[in-house]
Enzyme design. Sequence first.
Site, PDB file in Angstrom:
ATOM      1  N   TYR A 105     114.494  43.752  62.435  1.00 31.79           N
ATOM      2  CA  TYR A 105     115.238  42.378  62.438  1.00 31.79           C
ATOM      3  C   TYR A 105     115.320  41.814  61.085  1.00 31.79           C
ATOM      4  O   TYR A 105     114.160  42.007  60.375  1.00 31.79           O
ATOM      5  CB  TYR A 105     114.546  41.345  63.285  1.00 31.79           C
ATOM      6  CG  TYR A 105     115.017  40.071  63.373  1.00 31.79           C
ATOM      7  CD1 TYR A 105     116.242  39.602  64.008  1.00 31.79           C
ATOM      8  CD2 TYR A 105     114.146  38.955  62.912  1.00 31.79           C
ATOM      9  CE1 TYR A 105     116.662  38.544  63.947  1.00 31.79           C
ATOM     10  CE2 TYR A 105     114.853  37.696  62.848  1.00 31.79           C
ATOM     11  CZ  TYR A 105     116.182  37.379  63.354  1.00 31.79           C
ATOM     12  OH  TYR A 105     116.525  35.856  63.389  1.00 31.79           O
ATOM     13  N   LYS A 123     108.196  33.692  55.032  1.00 32.62           N
ATOM     14  CA  LYS A 123     106.785  33.395  55.725  1.00 32.62           C
ATOM     15  C   LYS A 123     105.868  32.962  54.782  1.00 32.62           C
ATOM     16  O   LYS A 123     105.574  31.963  54.325  1.00 32.62           O
ATOM     17  CB  LYS A 123     106.607  34.555  56.728  1.00 32.62           C
ATOM     18  CG  LYS A 123     108.029  34.363  57.554  1.00 32.62           C
ATOM     19  CD  LYS A 123     107.698  35.804  58.716  1.00 32.62           C
ATOM     20  CE  LYS A 123     108.850  35.595  59.711  1.00 32.62           C
ATOM     21  NZ  LYS A 123     109.482  36.454  60.121  1.00 32.62           N
ATOM     22  N   ASP A 126     112.844  44.594  53.259  1.00 31.08           N
ATOM     23  CA  ASP A 126     112.755  43.428  53.787  1.00 31.08           C
ATOM     24  C   ASP A 126     111.208  43.156  54.256  1.00 31.08           C
ATOM     25  O   ASP A 126     110.757  43.629  55.133  1.00 31.08           O
ATOM     26  CB  ASP A 126     113.461  43.307  55.222  1.00 31.08           C
ATOM     27  CG  ASP A 126     113.504  41.815  55.892  1.00 31.08           C
ATOM     28  OD1 ASP A 126     112.446  40.990  55.197  1.00 31.08           O
ATOM     29  OD2 ASP A 126     113.966  41.679  56.641  1.00 31.08           O
TER      30      ASP A 126
HETATM   31  C1  LIG Z   1     111.244  36.495  60.204  1.00 29.29           C
HETATM   32  C2  LIG Z   1     111.933  37.416  59.805  1.00 29.29           C
HETATM   33  C3  LIG Z   1     113.001  37.297  59.037  1.00 29.29           C
HETATM   34  C4  LIG Z   1     113.897  35.900  58.958  1.00 29.29           C
HETATM   35  O1  LIG Z   1     113.393  34.848  58.372  1.00 29.29           O
HETATM   36  P1  LIG Z   1     113.496  33.404  58.837  1.00 29.29           P
HETATM   37  O2  LIG Z   1     112.989  32.533  57.793  1.00 29.29           O
HETATM   38  O3  LIG Z   1     113.162  33.346  60.228  1.00 29.29           O
HETATM   39  O4  LIG Z   1     115.077  33.184  58.735  1.00 29.29           O
HETATM   40  C5  LIG Z   1     113.942  38.386  58.209  1.00 29.29           C
HETATM   41  N1  LIG Z   1     113.279  39.630  58.197  1.00 29.29           N
HETATM   42  C6  LIG Z   1     111.787  39.838  58.950  1.00 29.29           C
HETATM   43  C7  LIG Z   1     111.411  41.182  58.766  1.00 29.29           C
HETATM   44  C8  LIG Z   1     111.479  38.750  59.421  1.00 29.29           C
HETATM   45  O5  LIG Z   1     110.297  39.142  60.152  1.00 29.29           O
END
Ligand SMILES: *Cc1c(COP(=O)(O)O)cnc(C)c1O
Length: 434
Positions: free
Chosen positions: A144, A267, A239
């Site tokens: 994701y 995060k 990511d």
């Molecule tokens: C949480 C997450 C996102 C999205 O981040 P948001 O701040 O919720 O938009 C993208 N990539 C990964 C791997 C994530 O865990």
Amino acid sequence: MDNSESQSLYKLAQQVIPGGVNSPVRSFKNVGGNPLFFKKGDGAYLFDADNNRYIDYVGAFGPLILGHRNKEVVTAINTQLEKGICFGASTEAEVEIAQQICRIVHSIEQVRLVNSGTEATMSAIRLARGHTGRDKVVKFEGCYHGHVDGLLVKAGSGALTIGEPDSLGVPSAYSDLTHVLPFNDIAAVEEYFENFGNETACVIVEPVAGNMNCVPPIPGFLEALREQCTLHGSVLIFDEVMTGFRVALGGAQSIYGVLPDLTALGKVIGGGLPIGAFGGKAEIMAKIAPTGAVYQAGTLSGSPLAIAAGLATLAIISEQNFYEELKLKTKTLLDGMKEIAGAHKIEFTTNQAGGMFGCFFNDDENISSFTQVMNSNSEHFQIYFHAMLNNGVYLAPSPFEAGFVSIDHGKEEIEKTLGAAEIAFKAIKTSRKK
Ligand SMILES: *Cc1c(COP(=O)(O)O)cnc(C)c1O
């Protein structure tokens, strides 16, 4: 357990907020029952609207590596509040956090701050397309990357076919440009590149998948991505929104020794405030506006409050042995869980990457693919989730979310968690006798 206050809030919420939640992962759709409402956090603990206390393994879905309301983080936010909330112009703290990110994350030479992980991946992909002049994007099943149109795409009927929209509202014109390959499948990557390598702008991957529970890369997988991207002039994007500053200070790239061209962050780097970042090779980053022709912007980007929280967090997690300690806490927890599951003869296994973990009700010892994750026993997870909740342990309400341990989770919290697990595994065993 009384949760009448949460229930009445949930009723009200549903009238004015779709599904009563501001993000679908907060709903209890995957586990049954209704979501709880929370009013306070303290260290490793969460308190719900009815004053029930829980040991928290969600950590706000990743950011709270220092637990709730870490003193230094709160002080840093308060100090910044006294000076101003935002300026719509540059600040010294921005330079400082950018310097730190460039120092800590080996592949990043330049970085831009945004407001969410979604923005970070969306912008990184636009940049990769602008840089290469190509349109095709590769992602992996079960990964994701935020709710970006072109990434809300699931696998088509064959590995080499184009993806299909995974949400209403995503035009097939977008999903047609996204190829979805199986995670940890090196042969599929090589086959794809043989066919489409020269049309491919980028590959985006969670170097440790954290949105299909927790699935680390098999040896050679990230290396294969690096090799193919280099060979075909495609941009490799890690990511690390979840794994950055979580699995190790320098992220997954520091553990596996594979360096991407671009990295998306979020995060942990905001200490619990809204933030995202993307960075990488200076040559590529120079193509963003205002130096380059790839447009990207944000009114609140580089929020002084988020940076203050981020810098305070970075100072603590940069201390020696921070990750050793976090890793050991996580391992102690998982070893304990496996032992209890074994004693009750429940098929159960775990994955760990630093302070991030996955629990699977599955008789396969090594979970490394999306298919295996999907084959886990979801009824067992439901029983486990509710038994843990009723015994004071808050887990993500889905078998597809990774779990997070914070530095505030001590011996006492881990023992209590294992006590709850004992009850939960017993409940699973009882359910099977029926
Ligand atoms: C949480 C997450 C996102 C999205 O981040 P948001 O701040 O919720 O938009 C993208 N990539 C990964 C791997 C994530 O865990």
